[in-house]
Design an enzyme around this catalytic site. Structure first.
Site, PDB file in Angstrom:
ATOM      1  N   TRP A 170       0.474  -1.234  -0.268  1.00 20.53           N
ATOM      2  CA  TRP A 170      -0.406   0.073   0.297  1.00 20.53           C
ATOM      3  C   TRP A 170       0.798   1.279   0.288  1.00 20.53           C
ATOM      4  O   TRP A 170       0.846   2.812  -0.162  1.00 20.53           O
ATOM      5  CB  TRP A 170      -1.347  -0.198   1.063  1.00 20.53           C
ATOM      6  N   ASN A 171       2.435   1.162   0.387  1.00 22.29           N
ATOM      7  CA  ASN A 171       2.755   2.563   0.943  1.00 22.29           C
ATOM      8  C   ASN A 171       2.808   3.093  -0.659  1.00 22.29           C
ATOM      9  O   ASN A 171       3.686   4.555  -0.589  1.00 22.29           O
ATOM     10  CB  ASN A 171       4.470   1.704   1.159  1.00 22.29           C
ATOM     11  N   LYS A 194      -2.893  -7.734  -7.744  1.00 19.72           N
ATOM     12  CA  LYS A 194      -3.748  -8.014  -6.666  1.00 19.72           C
ATOM     13  C   LYS A 194      -3.362  -6.988  -5.704  1.00 19.72           C
ATOM     14  O   LYS A 194      -2.106  -7.268  -4.709  1.00 19.72           O
ATOM     15  CB  LYS A 194      -3.489  -9.089  -6.026  1.00 19.72           C
ATOM     16  N   PRO A 195      -3.709  -5.545  -5.793  1.00 23.27           N
ATOM     17  CA  PRO A 195      -3.117  -4.831  -4.692  1.00 23.27           C
ATOM     18  C   PRO A 195      -3.039  -4.989  -3.366  1.00 23.27           C
ATOM     19  O   PRO A 195      -4.161  -5.789  -2.953  1.00 23.27           O
ATOM     20  CB  PRO A 195      -3.943  -3.202  -5.646  1.00 23.27           C
ATOM     21  N   ASP A 196      -2.927  -3.832  -2.819  1.00 24.10           N
ATOM     22  CA  ASP A 196      -2.922  -4.341  -1.466  1.00 24.10           C
ATOM     23  C   ASP A 196      -3.853  -3.472  -0.551  1.00 24.10           C
ATOM     24  O   ASP A 196      -5.180  -3.027  -2.386  1.00 24.10           O
ATOM     25  CB  ASP A 196      -1.828  -3.063   0.164  1.00 24.10           C
ATOM     26  N   GLY A 244       6.694  -6.729  -0.653  1.00 26.35           N
ATOM     27  CA  GLY A 244       5.507  -6.779   0.601  1.00 26.35           C
ATOM     28  C   GLY A 244       6.825  -7.389   1.075  1.00 26.35           C
ATOM     29  O   GLY A 244       8.351  -6.919   0.695  1.00 26.35           O
ATOM     30  N   SER A 245       6.320  -7.419   2.371  1.00 26.49           N
ATOM     31  CA  SER A 245       7.311  -7.515   3.645  1.00 26.49           C
ATOM     32  C   SER A 245       7.958  -8.931   3.802  1.00 26.49           C
ATOM     33  O   SER A 245       7.608 -10.003   2.385  1.00 26.49           O
ATOM     34  CB  SER A 245       6.750  -7.692   4.668  1.00 26.49           C
ATOM     35  N   GLU A 266      10.649  -8.774  -4.182  1.00 23.18           N
ATOM     36  CA  GLU A 266      10.774  -6.825  -3.662  1.00 23.18           C
ATOM     37  C   GLU A 266      10.398  -7.020  -2.313  1.00 23.18           C
ATOM     38  O   GLU A 266       9.456  -6.353  -1.753  1.00 23.18           O
ATOM     39  CB  GLU A 266      10.638  -5.694  -4.096  1.00 23.18           C
ATOM     40  N   LEU A 267      11.445  -6.964  -0.757  1.00 20.14           N
ATOM     41  CA  LEU A 267      11.081  -7.199   0.481  1.00 20.14           C
ATOM     42  C   LEU A 267      11.322  -6.067   1.047  1.00 20.14           C
ATOM     43  O   LEU A 267      11.874  -5.338   0.922  1.00 20.14           O
ATOM     44  CB  LEU A 267      10.829  -8.672   0.956  1.00 20.14           C
ATOM     45  N   CYS A 300      10.302   1.036   1.190  1.00 15.84           N
ATOM     46  CA  CYS A 300      11.124   0.309   1.541  1.00 15.84           C
ATOM     47  C   CYS A 300      12.785   0.458   1.188  1.00 15.84           C
ATOM     48  O   CYS A 300      13.349  -0.029   1.961  1.00 15.84           O
ATOM     49  CB  CYS A 300      11.151  -0.405   0.499  1.00 15.84           C
ATOM     50  N   GLU A 398      12.866  -4.214  10.934  1.00 18.11           N
ATOM     51  CA  GLU A 398      12.289  -3.239   9.987  1.00 18.11           C
ATOM     52  C   GLU A 398      10.440  -2.470  10.992  1.00 18.11           C
ATOM     53  O   GLU A 398       9.920  -2.434  11.010  1.00 18.11           O
ATOM     54  CB  GLU A 398      11.604  -3.433   8.900  1.00 18.11           C
TER      55      GLU A 398
HETATM   56  P1  NAD Z   1       2.411  -7.362   3.676  1.00 18.01           P
HETATM   57  O1  NAD Z   1       3.664  -8.292   3.027  1.00 18.01           O
HETATM   58  O2  NAD Z   1       1.873  -7.913   4.437  1.00 18.01           O
HETATM   59  O3  NAD Z   1       1.589  -7.344   1.842  1.00 18.01           O
HETATM   60  C1  NAD Z   1       2.123  -7.345   0.835  1.00 18.01           C
HETATM   61  C2  NAD Z   1       1.481  -7.405  -0.010  1.00 18.01           C
HETATM   62  O4  NAD Z   1       1.447  -8.994  -0.187  1.00 18.01           O
HETATM   63  C3  NAD Z   1      -0.291  -7.499   0.185  1.00 18.01           C
HETATM   64  O5  NAD Z   1      -1.076  -7.064  -0.985  1.00 18.01           O
HETATM   65  C4  NAD Z   1      -0.717  -8.316   0.365  1.00 18.01           C
HETATM   66  O6  NAD Z   1      -1.853  -8.704   0.850  1.00 18.01           O
HETATM   67  C5  NAD Z   1      -0.222  -9.578   0.318  1.00 18.01           C
HETATM   68  N1  NAD Z   1      -0.193 -11.073   0.686  1.00 18.01           N
HETATM   69  C6  NAD Z   1      -0.123 -10.757   2.108  1.00 18.01           C
HETATM   70  N2  NAD Z   1       0.378 -12.481   2.732  1.00 18.01           N
HETATM   71  C7  NAD Z   1       0.849 -13.264   1.478  1.00 18.01           C
HETATM   72  C8  NAD Z   1       0.588 -14.295   0.985  1.00 18.01           C
HETATM   73  N3  NAD Z   1       0.407 -15.581   2.273  1.00 18.01           N
HETATM   74  N4  NAD Z   1       0.744 -14.911  -0.379  1.00 18.01           N
HETATM   75  C9  NAD Z   1       0.044 -14.024  -1.315  1.00 18.01           C
HETATM   76  N5  NAD Z   1       0.407 -12.648  -1.348  1.00 18.01           N
HETATM   77  C10 NAD Z   1       0.348 -11.982   0.024  1.00 18.01           C
HETATM   78  O7  NAD Z   1       3.825  -6.049   3.216  1.00 18.01           O
HETATM   79  P2  NAD Z   1       2.670  -4.894   3.382  1.00 18.01           P
HETATM   80  O8  NAD Z   1       2.980  -5.073   5.069  1.00 18.01           O
HETATM   81  O9  NAD Z   1       1.933  -4.540   2.937  1.00 18.01           O
HETATM   82  O10 NAD Z   1       3.773  -3.491   3.485  1.00 18.01           O
HETATM   83  C11 NAD Z   1       5.396  -3.314   3.707  1.00 18.01           C
HETATM   84  C12 NAD Z   1       6.564  -3.777   3.621  1.00 18.01           C
HETATM   85  O11 NAD Z   1       6.570  -4.378   1.896  1.00 18.01           O
HETATM   86  C13 NAD Z   1       7.464  -3.948   3.689  1.00 18.01           C
HETATM   87  O12 NAD Z   1       8.466  -5.138   4.375  1.00 18.01           O
HETATM   88  C14 NAD Z   1       8.175  -2.625   2.631  1.00 18.01           C
HETATM   89  O13 NAD Z   1       9.880  -2.820   3.150  1.00 18.01           O
HETATM   90  C15 NAD Z   1       8.235  -3.507   1.708  1.00 18.01           C
HETATM   91  N6  NAD Z   1       8.266  -3.125   0.234  1.00 18.01           N
HETATM   92  C16 NAD Z   1       9.783  -3.162  -0.073  1.00 18.01           C
HETATM   93  C17 NAD Z   1       9.952  -2.758  -1.247  1.00 18.01           C
HETATM   94  C18 NAD Z   1      11.117  -2.806  -1.769  1.00 18.01           C
HETATM   95  O14 NAD Z   1      10.961  -2.675  -3.365  1.00 18.01           O
HETATM   96  N7  NAD Z   1      11.365  -3.875  -1.561  1.00 18.01           N
HETATM   97  C19 NAD Z   1       9.096  -2.006  -2.025  1.00 18.01           C
HETATM   98  C20 NAD Z   1       7.773  -1.212  -0.855  1.00 18.01           C
HETATM   99  C21 NAD Z   1       7.806  -2.101   0.063  1.00 18.01           C
END
Ligand code: NAD
Length: 533
Positions: A170-171, A194-196, A244-245, A266-267, A300, A398
């Site tokens: 979502w960020n 699939k966006p947040d 995501g995370s 990309e985490l 991130c 983080e």
């Molecule tokens: P998150 O991992 O909770 O969610 C990210 C996405 O993954 C969401 O759309 C969520 O619905 C989906 N998701 C969750 N569980 C899943 C599963 N088991 N299978 C498939 N999809 C699933 O992360 P967040 O809290 O929304 O975002 C913040 C994180 O993203 C931070 O750790 C940040 O550092 C990271 N991030 C990284 C980058 C990068 O380029 N490295 C960029 C932006 C954000």
């Protein structure tokens, strides 16, 4: 604008946003979800009110979306890459033309400051322009060296993988809805995004704009939901690009591993900034403020730990605290605010927990450190901590919020070891007037990007260079040629000529072996001369 203590805050009145409830209703109809569906009500962190309602997809909807995308993909892949590029460039133009509307919508979905929304809009346009113009050349079959003695003519072909599933956070909703889909589409793939949940309307807006630019219907689908819908996408797509995370990255990698499909991940990060004693301090302070508090730290690549040489520590700290304390806080649809809201409650909870834990264990708050309910339920002050120790969560986890820790150092080797002693390796920043020294140090930092005399934007905006993480910060890379090629299957096509590579049938095997051995020895000497080894 109101003055509140040392931190200046902006409160509404706000302008009316440019998007309308009717637009949101139309966008909601674009979700791939069968009837009867469960409605989801989205609240805006910008004003705490309902923004809109859209349907939730289920696993069956995801399968159907992937199937529709699969049907649409071959015709798109057959289209000349330059025709695909022209559609992408139209999208680029439309995006710039309609920027005011999407900036408003993104701000309402995330609560971010205008300047942060604008940064992502420009980045989105750059990505579209970059891949539209470079992909046709990069996708052409490439002639490569043939076999031994030139007995083959050999090419590498790049084919699309099929349907790319993109899962985004979502960020940075605008960047995330586009920076993975665009190279995937340019490579001839279909995309299911699939966006947040929190940033669904921005994704739907992008889908609508792509179609307006000429993208065939069904080629880009949006499914909505949480982790379980993400899992359904990993279960059916041909490649997954997740941002995501790190815990989610691990889950997705396990599931994709079972299916033997490719992933790029990309985490998270715990990104360091290193300020050497010869740094331009004023510039370093500016860089620290932007690097730590851009997008309220929900970035991130944002800086969460700053190591400052002891000789300049006090001067740096004084200026950094002064600058941070005078940030203009709040969210408005203009450019006055310098830091906006946190976007989701769970992020706010993490930020608060990290600060409370650090303070309970002896950390000092130099500025900030408090929620600001007077500005909004999800508002947390930009916070600088010092005296942070390894027992504190904020030391190694983080935070992904407006919290940064300051550390003093005297020994460069020790501080490098400390910087690299992290499970993450996404981004880093070094400040020094000695650019040669800074580059040499940069190469010793375990991070996918290192910015010299800049916080994060220099490397991120160098579109020709890759962006991604070492260690638990990810797998694979976005941006650059690599950012396109990960969405392709590589195929080798070779034509045999002159005589069989395995030797003519009439030649006795013993003779063939002797001739090949002599040729290999001769070739080795030629190559040594050629490559100066
Ligand atoms: P998150 O991992 O909770 O969610 C990210 C996405 O993954 C969401 O759309 C969520 O619905 C989906 N998701 C969750 N569980 C899943 C599963 N088991 N299978 C498939 N999809 C699933 O992360 P967040 O809290 O929304 O975002 C913040 C994180 O993203 C931070 O750790 C940040 O550092 C990271 N991030 C990284 C980058 C990068 O380029 N490295 C960029 C932006 C954000």
């Amino acid at each position: 604008m109101i003055e509140t203590g040392r931190l200046r805050a902006i409160n509404p009145p706000r302008e009316t946003p440019l998007f309308t409830p009717e637009l949101l209703e139309r966008l909601a109809q674009r979700v791939s979800a069968s009837k009867p569906h469960t409605p989801y009500t989205l609240y805006s962190p910008f004003n705490g009110r309902v923004l809109g309602v859209f349907p939730l997809s289920n696993a069956q909807d995801v399968r159907q979306a992937v199937e529709r995308a699969r049907q649409a993909q071959p015709a798109w892949a057959r289209m000349d890459a330059r025709s695909r590029a022209r559609i992408m460039l139209r999208f680029h133009d439309l995006l710039l033309e309609r920027q005011a509307e999407i900036l408003d919508l993104t701000q309402y979905e995330t609560g971010k400051a205008r300047r942060d929304a604008q940064e992502e809009l420009l980045d989105t346009a750059i990505v579209a322009q970059y891949y539209a113009t470079r992909s046709p050349g990069w996708l052409r079959p490439r002639r490569v060296g043939g076999t031994f003695l030139g007995l083959t003519q050999t090419w590498e072909y790049r084919h699309p993988v099929g349907v790319v599933g993109v899962i985004s956070p979502w960020n940075y909703p605008l960047v995330m809805a586009v920076s993975e889909p665009i190279p995937a589409l340019m490579a001839g793939n279909a995309v299911v995004l699939k966006p947040d949940l929190q940033t669904t309307f921005t994704a739907l807006w992008i889908q609508s704009l792509l179609e307006e630019a000429g993208l065939p219907r069904d080629l880009f689908q949006v499914v909505t939901g949480g982790g379980e819908v993400g899992e359904a996408l990993v279960a059916t797509a041909d490649f997954i690009a997740l941002t995501g995370s790190t815990p989610t990255g691990r889950k997705v990698a396990r599931q994709a591993g079972e299916r033997l499909i490719g992933v790029s991940l990309e985490l998270g990060g715990k990104n360091p900034m290193l300020v050497l004693e010869d740094a331009n301090l004023e510039a370093a302070v500016e860089g620290a403020v932007r690097g730590a508090f851009a997008n309220a730290g929900q970035l991130c690549v944002s800086l969460e730990r700053i190591y400052v040489h002891e000789k300049v520590f006090e001067a740096f700290t004084r200026r950094f605290v002064e600058k941070t304390s005078s940030l203009r806080l709040g969210a408005t649809l203009d450019h006055r605010s310098q830091m906006g809201y946190l976007t989701v409650q769970r992020q706010f909870d993490t930020v608060l927990a990290h600060v409370q834990d650090a303070v309970a264990k002896g950390a000092k708050v130099l500025t900030g450190g408090r929620p600001r309910p007077d500005l909004g339920t999800l508002f947390f002050e930009p916070t600088i901590l010092t005296d942070v120790t390894p027992e504190m969560r904020v030391y190694h986890e983080e935070t992904f919020g407006p919290v940064v820790s300051l550390y003093k150092f005297s020994d460069l080797e020790q501080v490098l070891a400390q910087i690299n002693h992290s499970e993450y390796g996404l981004n880093a920043s070094i400040w020094s007037k000695d650019l040669g020294k800074a580059r040499a140090l940069a190469a010793r930092i375990q991070a996918g990007t290192v910015n010299i005399n800049e916080s994060y934007a220099a490397a991120w905006a160098s579109m020709d260079a890759t962006m991604g993480g070492f260690k638990a910060s990810g797998l694979g890379r976005r941006h650059g040629q690599e950012g396109l090629y990960r969405f392709t299957e590589l195929q080798t096509i070779a034509i045999e000529r002159l005589m069989p590579v395995t030797g003519p049938a009439w030649l006795p095997r013993g003779w063939y072996g002797r001739i090949a051995t002599a040729a290999l020895r001769a070739l080795k000497w030629l190559y040594r001369l050629w490559y100066r080894l």
